[in-house]
Write an enzyme that holds these catalytic residues in place. Sequence first.
Site, short mmCIF file in Angstrom:
data_model
loop_
_atom_site.label_atom_id
_atom_site.label_comp_id
_atom_site.label_asym_id
_atom_site.label_seq_id
_atom_site.Cartn_x
_atom_site.Cartn_y
_atom_site.Cartn_z
CD GLU A 1 -3.39 -2.42 7.40
OE1 GLU A 1 -2.29 -2.58 7.10
OE2 GLU A 1 -4.05 -1.17 7.03
CG HIS B 1 -5.80 2.13 4.97
ND1 HIS B 1 -5.49 3.06 5.88
CD2 HIS B 1 -4.81 1.18 5.16
CE1 HIS B 1 -4.09 2.86 6.36
NE2 HIS B 1 -3.86 1.65 5.83
N GLY C 1 3.05 -0.90 4.32
CA GLY C 1 2.99 0.62 3.80
C GLY C 1 4.54 0.91 3.63
N GLY C 2 5.03 1.50 4.71
CA GLY C 2 6.35 2.08 4.50
C GLY C 2 7.23 1.08 3.79
CD GLU D 1 -2.88 5.89 6.52
OE1 GLU D 1 -3.13 5.79 5.18
OE2 GLU D 1 -2.09 5.38 7.43
CG ASN E 1 -1.63 1.15 1.44
OD1 ASN E 1 -2.05 1.87 0.45
ND2 ASN E 1 -2.21 1.54 2.73
CD1 TRP E 2 3.33 0.97 -2.92
CD2 TRP E 2 3.32 2.20 -4.91
NE1 TRP E 2 4.12 0.25 -3.99
CE2 TRP E 2 4.22 0.95 -5.10
CE3 TRP E 2 3.19 2.84 -5.89
CZ2 TRP E 2 4.54 0.62 -6.42
CZ3 TRP E 2 3.73 2.73 -7.35
CH2 TRP E 2 4.28 1.58 -7.35
CE LYS E 3 -0.09 3.54 4.65
NZ LYS E 3 -0.31 3.66 6.24
CB SER F 1 5.15 -1.52 12.15
OG SER F 1 4.62 -0.31 12.32
N GLY G 1 2.57 2.39 10.70
CA GLY G 1 3.48 3.63 10.67
C GLY G 1 3.94 3.84 11.89
P1 PGA Z 1 2.91 0.43 7.63
O1 PGA Z 1 1.39 0.62 7.03
O2 PGA Z 1 3.59 -0.74 7.03
O3 PGA Z 1 3.63 1.84 7.17
O4 PGA Z 1 2.72 0.49 8.94
C1 PGA Z 1 0.51 -0.33 6.89
C2 PGA Z 1 -0.67 0.11 6.26
O5 PGA Z 1 -1.20 1.09 6.41
O6 PGA Z 1 -1.38 -0.58 5.30
#
Ligand code: PGA
Length: 262
Positions: free
Chosen positions: A174, A104, A241-242, A106, A12-14, A220, A180
């Site tokens: 999640e 998600h 994500g990251g 967010e 997930n590149w956001k 994470s 994050g």
């Molecule tokens: P993260 O994000 O790996 O940066 O913690 C995961 C996500 O939000 O899907």
Amino acid sequence: MAVSRTPLIAGNWKMNLDHLQAVALVQKLHWSLKDADHDFASVDVTVFPPFTDIRSVQTLIEADKIPFGFGAQDLSVHDSGAYTGEVSGAFLGKLGCSQVIIGHSERREYHAEDDAVVAAKTQAALKHGLVPVICVGETSEDLERHGASAVPVAQLEKALEGVASDAEIVVAYEPVWAIGSGQAATPEQAQEVCAKLRDVIRASLGDDAAASTRVLYGGSVKSSNIASFMREPDIDGALVGGGSLKVDEFSSIIRFQKHVGV
Ligand code: PGA
């Protein structure tokens, strides 16, 4: 994880990477995996770029026959019409997207998406032939008040209302506090909640769906902890994500089967 479910590692590149950077990353990731003699059939990989990158990623993946899926990070509940700024699942399907992230945390937090919106988006995805990657998870306050599983279980029950028992879905657990933060859940915690989510799938969609649906952990995930999650029986992959924005790191996460002790 159970052998019958092919692991899924999803990036997930956001809101990161423009379309040129997107193409570079997908190309380098493919090279990195090839260099490492990766068995592409052993793990499904899907990337979720921003909307503006999807066409470029599609063109590259098709031209170079790169065995990755790609999808969107969100979609509209509507098919078409006067909805400025929205993107229809019909358009995503036409572009070759196979999956779409739904709900998600967010989106839930910054765009006020509640369980009803998440359920409507799940229906919209399925209607357009996209596999919804339904995200659920508790905040740290939820965790303190209700424990880890109550909120994600309730969120998934709502999202699955009206879903056909043979519909393909993916569920991503999640914990919001783990996203994050660098502070992942422990594999045991994640396994406990993922097992409960599989129980919800069984109760809502039946035994076959419970056996075949992939339940991911996200929050994470790194190359240093992925193997410990993948050892758990009810964790079938990760939503990253990251860690999906760096070629070497994401390549290593995808190659978790080669990590020591797995
Ligand atoms: P993260 O994000 O790996 O940066 O913690 C995961 C996500 O939000 O899907």
